[in-house]
Design a protein around this motif. Structure first.
Motif, PDB file in Angstrom:
ATOM      1  N   ARG A  45       0.842  -1.196   0.000  1.00 30.56           N
ATOM      2  CA  ARG A  45       0.000   0.000   0.000  1.00 30.56           C
ATOM      3  C   ARG A  45       0.877   1.247   0.000  1.00 30.56           C
ATOM      4  O   ARG A  45       1.931   1.294   0.644  1.00 30.56           O
ATOM      5  CB  ARG A  45      -0.914   0.009   1.221  1.00 30.56           C
ATOM      6  CG  ARG A  45      -1.956  -1.118   1.226  1.00 30.56           C
ATOM      7  CD  ARG A  45      -2.937  -0.957   2.365  1.00 30.56           C
ATOM      8  NE  ARG A  45      -3.649   0.310   2.293  1.00 30.56           N
ATOM      9  CZ  ARG A  45      -4.717   0.528   1.518  1.00 30.56           C
ATOM     10  NH1 ARG A  45      -5.188  -0.446   0.752  1.00 30.56           N
ATOM     11  NH2 ARG A  45      -5.314   1.704   1.517  1.00 30.56           N
ATOM     12  N   ARG A  46       0.423   2.254  -0.708  1.00 26.06           N
ATOM     13  CA  ARG A  46       1.208   3.503  -0.788  1.00 26.06           C
ATOM     14  C   ARG A  46       1.404   4.125   0.592  1.00 26.06           C
ATOM     15  O   ARG A  46       2.482   4.653   0.896  1.00 26.06           O
ATOM     16  CB  ARG A  46       0.514   4.496  -1.724  1.00 26.06           C
ATOM     17  CG  ARG A  46       0.682   4.169  -3.212  1.00 26.06           C
ATOM     18  CD  ARG A  46      -0.051   5.189  -4.070  1.00 26.06           C
ATOM     19  NE  ARG A  46       0.112   4.901  -5.489  1.00 26.06           N
ATOM     20  CZ  ARG A  46       0.963   5.520  -6.299  1.00 26.06           C
ATOM     21  NH1 ARG A  46       1.755   6.465  -5.799  1.00 26.06           N
ATOM     22  NH2 ARG A  46       1.043   5.217  -7.574  1.00 26.06           N
ATOM     23  N   ASP A  47       0.357   4.100   1.425  1.00 27.65           N
ATOM     24  CA  ASP A  47       0.508   4.739   2.737  1.00 27.65           C
ATOM     25  C   ASP A  47       1.549   4.017   3.597  1.00 27.65           C
ATOM     26  O   ASP A  47       2.271   4.632   4.387  1.00 27.65           O
ATOM     27  CB  ASP A  47      -0.834   4.836   3.466  1.00 27.65           C
ATOM     28  CG  ASP A  47      -1.542   3.503   3.611  1.00 27.65           C
ATOM     29  OD1 ASP A  47      -0.978   2.476   3.191  1.00 27.65           O
ATOM     30  OD2 ASP A  47      -2.668   3.487   4.139  1.00 27.65           O
ATOM     31  N   CYS A  50       4.901   5.200   2.306  1.00 24.97           N
ATOM     32  CA  CYS A  50       5.129   6.586   2.767  1.00 24.97           C
ATOM     33  C   CYS A  50       5.576   6.603   4.223  1.00 24.97           C
ATOM     34  O   CYS A  50       6.517   7.315   4.587  1.00 24.97           O
ATOM     35  CB  CYS A  50       3.858   7.407   2.598  1.00 24.97           C
ATOM     36  SG  CYS A  50       3.447   7.787   0.879  1.00 24.97           S
ATOM     37  N   ASP A  59       6.292  16.002   1.946  1.00 29.44           N
ATOM     38  CA  ASP A  59       5.045  15.512   1.367  1.00 29.44           C
ATOM     39  C   ASP A  59       5.302  14.064   0.961  1.00 29.44           C
ATOM     40  O   ASP A  59       5.822  13.811  -0.128  1.00 29.44           O
ATOM     41  CB  ASP A  59       4.659  16.369   0.155  1.00 29.44           C
ATOM     42  CG  ASP A  59       3.336  15.934  -0.455  1.00 29.44           C
ATOM     43  OD1 ASP A  59       2.866  14.829  -0.126  1.00 29.44           O
ATOM     44  OD2 ASP A  59       2.768  16.693  -1.263  1.00 29.44           O
ATOM     45  N   ARG A  61       3.586  11.481  -0.122  1.00 28.29           N
ATOM     46  CA  ARG A  61       3.024  10.937  -1.361  1.00 28.29           C
ATOM     47  C   ARG A  61       3.729  11.516  -2.586  1.00 28.29           C
ATOM     48  O   ARG A  61       3.973  10.801  -3.569  1.00 28.29           O
ATOM     49  CB  ARG A  61       1.518  11.196  -1.425  1.00 28.29           C
ATOM     50  CG  ARG A  61       0.736  10.286  -0.493  1.00 28.29           C
ATOM     51  CD  ARG A  61      -0.758  10.318  -0.764  1.00 28.29           C
ATOM     52  NE  ARG A  61      -1.409   9.205  -0.065  1.00 28.29           N
ATOM     53  CZ  ARG A  61      -1.630   8.019  -0.599  1.00 28.29           C
ATOM     54  NH1 ARG A  61      -1.238   7.773  -1.834  1.00 28.29           N
ATOM     55  NH2 ARG A  61      -2.235   7.073   0.094  1.00 28.29           N
ATOM     56  N   LEU A  64       7.033   9.808  -2.831  1.00 30.00           N
ATOM     57  CA  LEU A  64       6.873   8.460  -3.358  1.00 30.00           C
ATOM     58  C   LEU A  64       6.687   8.497  -4.879  1.00 30.00           C
ATOM     59  O   LEU A  64       7.301   7.713  -5.607  1.00 30.00           O
ATOM     60  CB  LEU A  64       5.692   7.758  -2.690  1.00 30.00           C
ATOM     61  CG  LEU A  64       5.334   6.360  -3.226  1.00 30.00           C
ATOM     62  CD1 LEU A  64       6.516   5.405  -3.087  1.00 30.00           C
ATOM     63  CD2 LEU A  64       4.108   5.811  -2.508  1.00 30.00           C
ATOM     64  N   ARG A  65       5.852   9.421  -5.357  1.00 24.82           N
ATOM     65  CA  ARG A  65       5.627   9.533  -6.811  1.00 24.82           C
ATOM     66  C   ARG A  65       6.933   9.853  -7.533  1.00 24.82           C
ATOM     67  O   ARG A  65       7.229   9.296  -8.599  1.00 24.82           O
ATOM     68  CB  ARG A  65       4.580  10.603  -7.106  1.00 24.82           C
ATOM     69  CG  ARG A  65       3.151  10.208  -6.748  1.00 24.82           C
ATOM     70  CD  ARG A  65       2.151  11.153  -7.379  1.00 24.82           C
ATOM     71  NE  ARG A  65       2.292  12.515  -6.901  1.00 24.82           N
ATOM     72  CZ  ARG A  65       1.691  13.003  -5.827  1.00 24.82           C
ATOM     73  NH1 ARG A  65       0.889  12.231  -5.099  1.00 24.82           N
ATOM     74  NH2 ARG A  65       1.863  14.254  -5.451  1.00 24.82           N
ATOM     75  N   THR A  86       1.670   0.224 -10.664  1.00 24.92           N
ATOM     76  CA  THR A  86       1.141   1.163  -9.675  1.00 24.92           C
ATOM     77  C   THR A  86      -0.332   1.443  -9.952  1.00 24.92           C
ATOM     78  O   THR A  86      -0.791   1.356 -11.090  1.00 24.92           O
ATOM     79  CB  THR A  86       1.910   2.500  -9.700  1.00 24.92           C
ATOM     80  OG1 THR A  86       1.770   3.104 -10.997  1.00 24.92           O
ATOM     81  CG2 THR A  86       3.381   2.297  -9.411  1.00 24.92           C
ATOM     82  N   ARG A  88      -3.755   3.846  -7.723  1.00 29.01           N
ATOM     83  CA  ARG A  88      -3.945   4.965  -6.789  1.00 29.01           C
ATOM     84  C   ARG A  88      -3.590   4.604  -5.345  1.00 29.01           C
ATOM     85  O   ARG A  88      -3.172   5.465  -4.579  1.00 29.01           O
ATOM     86  CB  ARG A  88      -5.407   5.437  -6.834  1.00 29.01           C
ATOM     87  CG  ARG A  88      -5.793   6.111  -8.147  1.00 29.01           C
ATOM     88  CD  ARG A  88      -7.279   6.420  -8.155  1.00 29.01           C
ATOM     89  NE  ARG A  88      -7.649   7.338  -7.091  1.00 29.01           N
ATOM     90  CZ  ARG A  88      -7.604   8.660  -7.181  1.00 29.01           C
ATOM     91  NH1 ARG A  88      -7.175   9.247  -8.292  1.00 29.01           N
ATOM     92  NH2 ARG A  88      -7.974   9.428  -6.167  1.00 29.01           N
ATOM     93  N   SER A  89      -3.716   3.319  -4.997  1.00 27.61           N
ATOM     94  CA  SER A  89      -3.522   2.954  -3.589  1.00 27.61           C
ATOM     95  C   SER A  89      -2.325   2.050  -3.329  1.00 27.61           C
ATOM     96  O   SER A  89      -1.944   1.859  -2.174  1.00 27.61           O
ATOM     97  CB  SER A  89      -4.782   2.271  -3.049  1.00 27.61           C
ATOM     98  OG  SER A  89      -5.033   1.067  -3.758  1.00 27.61           O
TER      99      SER A  89
END
Length: 518
Positions: A45-47, A50, A59, A61, A64-65, A86, A88-89
């Motif tokens: 998961r992205r979170d 992060c 920031d 996110r 990460l991008r 990848t 969105r989540s």
């Protein structure tokens, strides 16, 4: 057909395409992100990413991008064969399209190492170029750093065992064995035994260069348990689970099994009376110790079936729990078995109640907790472990718990490791597991060892990765008249099919057989 992209993590992080090294981004966090995705081998998961690599006021996110955009240039050669996925989540790396060197050694157990042929071991040894992700330290990212350190230590143990076996097998071919001895020495330059071995090999190589013989490739015979110790099918029992209360009101669960003179096993970390009863890791302990004795064992406060809402996790509180179980069971003049950190608890109990204990058995333990021992590297590792427990203990991803499993039972089968992974999640909450681990660091009974006045047997696995062997020897040296037994194993929890467990049982049975329960 092009060869798969190679990602090498057994040393400095290297990425190769068609055997040519690809320049990696300058950002250490971006390189660490790539390594993490390649090793964990599942969608993240992205979170979570992060939280692992970035913190406010950045920031996370956006960071990460940015890192993902840099990684796409490295590993996505074209859209049709994209490895980095990848949405969105979440983020994932399709390791089926990659060749990650860790996968060649990730599931190698101590038993596998002993069973593999010499040429296969030499192939595995060649995979290691250094420590896991060498040079990729991120001190400000504690969760990643804990993950990296524990993988590095687990892989160091695997590499060390591979090298040791190669040196043993190739001793008759000193020139062939020397590179492995040198690699072993580079892992620990202070190891006097390895240094002596290397000098001996070098001398033999000079004296015997014209008379090299082929090394024996026979797999060492792995002895089974002696016949006198029953298998589970031969010795099924039942247990009665009961409860008592400590003076501060904490409810303690204890179990009684077997028949005969009593023996009390003090509670160790990661216990659960019911799960242990059903387990392939602990059941042989229970069966064997219950065969001719009534075995009483209990779950530590904050753990297993005992109360989890315990405020006090001090050594004094744990000694009180032991007192409460002994009183509730009506024990007097009984053998006491301490395992791991409960060795310190057992010592404190015996000093307080010497008249109640006939014999003291201490296995895999220490007098001083990891913080009290004063080894800065060990302290750093355990502080990282505390963070790792707090952050990853209760999550569905077993990768965090696998690190502990590999430290406790490196010689286990996959089934045993999977069971132990699950046991950890059931025994305690992440907060309690972290608090308990922190509390163990401050245990110290070294000042009262000389006050132990009952016959004492101390046993320790020679290559125990969870508790240093030297701590077991120091424990025995501090207790007047204590006998020390060196067990040939790397497992902190001895497994039922290894000779060391049979040795343990013989020593303990012989030692307590002269006890005179009242």
């Amino acid at each position: 057909m092009k060869s798969p992209l190679q990602i090498k993590v057994l040393g400095e992080l290297v990425v190769l395409r068609d055997a040519k090294e690809i320049p990696l981004p300058q950002s250490k966090k971006t390189r660490a992100l790539l390594a993490y995705l390649a090793v964990v081998n599942r969608r993240q998961r992205r979170d979570h990413l992060c939280d692992m690599f970035w913190e406010a006021p950045d920031d996370p996110r956006a960071s990460l991008r940015w890192s993902l955009s840099k990684l796409r240039r490295v590993i996505n050669e074209d859209d049709e064969k994209s490895c980095l996925g990848t949405d969105r989540s979440s983020v994932s790396l399709d390791v089926e399209k990659l060749d990650v060197d860790l996968q060649h050694v990730a599931h190698i157990t101590a038993k596998d190492v002993r069973a593999l042929g010499t040429s296969d071991l030499e192939t595995l040894a060649a995979e290691f170029r250094g420590r896991f992700l060498e040079g990729l330290e991120l001190p400000r990212c504690p969760v990643f750093e804990a993950w990296r350190i524990f993988h590095a230590d687990a892989l160091d143990r695997t590499r060390s065992l591979i090298l040791q076996v190669l040196v043993e097998r190739l001793r008759s071919e000193p020139e062939r064995a020397l590179p492995y001895a040198r690699a072993l020495q580079s892992m620990d330059p202070t190891d006097v035994h390895v240094s002596s071995e290397m000098r001996s090999l070098a001398t033999s190589a000079r004296q015997d260069t014209t008379r090299l013989r082929s090394a024996s490739l026979e797999t060492p015979h792995e002895a089974s348990l002696p016949d006198e110790y029953p298998s589970l099918s031969e010795h099924q029992q039942s247990q009665a689970i009961r409860y008592c209360r400590s003076p501060d009101g904490v409810r303690i669960a204890y179990a009684v099994s077997g028949r005969g003179p009593p023996i009390l096993r003090a509670a160790h970390w990661m216990s659960h009376l019911q799960y242990e009863w059903e387990s392939p890791v602990w059941r042989h302990w229970i069966d064997s110790l219950s065969r001719e004795n009534t075995l009483i064992r209990y779950d530590e406060r904050g753990n297993g079936l005992s109360d989890w809402n315990a405020d006090d996790l001090s050594l004094a509180a744990m000694v009180s729990d032991l007192e409460s179980v002994a009183d509730a069971s009506g024990l007097n003049g009984f053998p006491l078995l301490g395992v791991s950190q409960s060795c310190a608890v057992s010592v404190a109990y015996v000093v307080r109640h010497p008249e109640r204990v006939s014999h003291l058995v201490l296995y895999g333990g220490y007098a001083r907790g990891w913080r009290r021992r004063g080894n800065h590297r060990e302290i750093d590792i355990h502080e990282a472990m505390t963070t790792l427990i707090r952050e990853g203990w209760g999550k569905d991803n077993p990768a965090f718990r696998q690190l502990f499993t590999e430290a406790f039972i490196p010689g286990a089968s996959r089934k045993q490791m999977a069971w132990f992974n699950d046991l950890q999640k059931e025994t305690a909450s992440p907060a309690n597991a972290s608090r308990l681990h922190h509390a163990f660091g401050d245990m110290d009974v070294s000042a009262i060892l000389r006050e132990v006045s009952v016959p004492t047997l101390v046993l320790h696995a020679r290559n125990d990765a969870a508790v240093p062997f030297e701590e077991g020897r120091a424990l025995a040296a501090g207790i007047p008249g204590a006998r020390f037994v060196d067990l040939n194993s790397a497992n902190h929890i001895l497994l039922g099919d290894e000779p060391a467990f049979g040795d343990f049982l013989r020593e303990v049975t012989s030692f307590i057989s002269v006890a005179n329960p009242k």
